[in-house]
Scaffold this motif. Structure first.
Motif: not given
Length: 124
Positions: A10-20, A86-89
């Motif tokens: 998904g879409l998240v802001q830098a510094g955020g988290s996701l779990r795949l 998370l980072k943009p890269e």
């Protein structure tokens, strides 16, 4: 045919988290090492992390070490990728893959079962 199904992107802001999450479709996996790769637009595929069947051995790319965690729940037949800070890269399509044997390697050619990928987009 064995396929893997990824979810959680998904879409998240830098510094955020996701779990795949990654689940095999068709049959359960056993005694196989599994991994996550990613591919950003215009770039080659990049190894992210891998894990053995027991979870006792893991490997991480330097770019994600300390931020990402791979784990698996064999009872649920699921492999997870927890992504923090998370980072943009980190923006890429993330793919789950499995080997035929239970050793961790970084060579993409050693993984023979693949999913369709899930998009992760990190905004700055």
């Amino acid at each position: 045919q064995v396929l893997l199904v990824e979810s959680g992107g998904g879409l998240v802001q830098a510094g955020g988290s996701l779990r795949l999450s990654c689940v095999p479709s068709g049959r359960a996996f056993s005694s196989r090492a599994m991994c996550w790769f990613r591919q950003a637009p215009g770039k080659e595929g990049e190894f992210v992390t891998a894990i053995t069947w027991s979870g006792g051995t893991t490997d991480y790319a330097d770019s994600v070490k300390g931020r990402f965690t791979i784990s698996r729940d064999n009872a649920m037949n699921t492999v997870y990728l927890q992504m923090n800070s998370l980072k943009p890269e980190d923006t890429a399509v993330y793919y789950c893959a499995a080997r035929k044997i239970n050793t961790v390697v970084r060579d993409i050619r050693e993984y023979v079962y693949w999913g369709q990928g899930t998009q992760v987009t990190v905004s700055s």
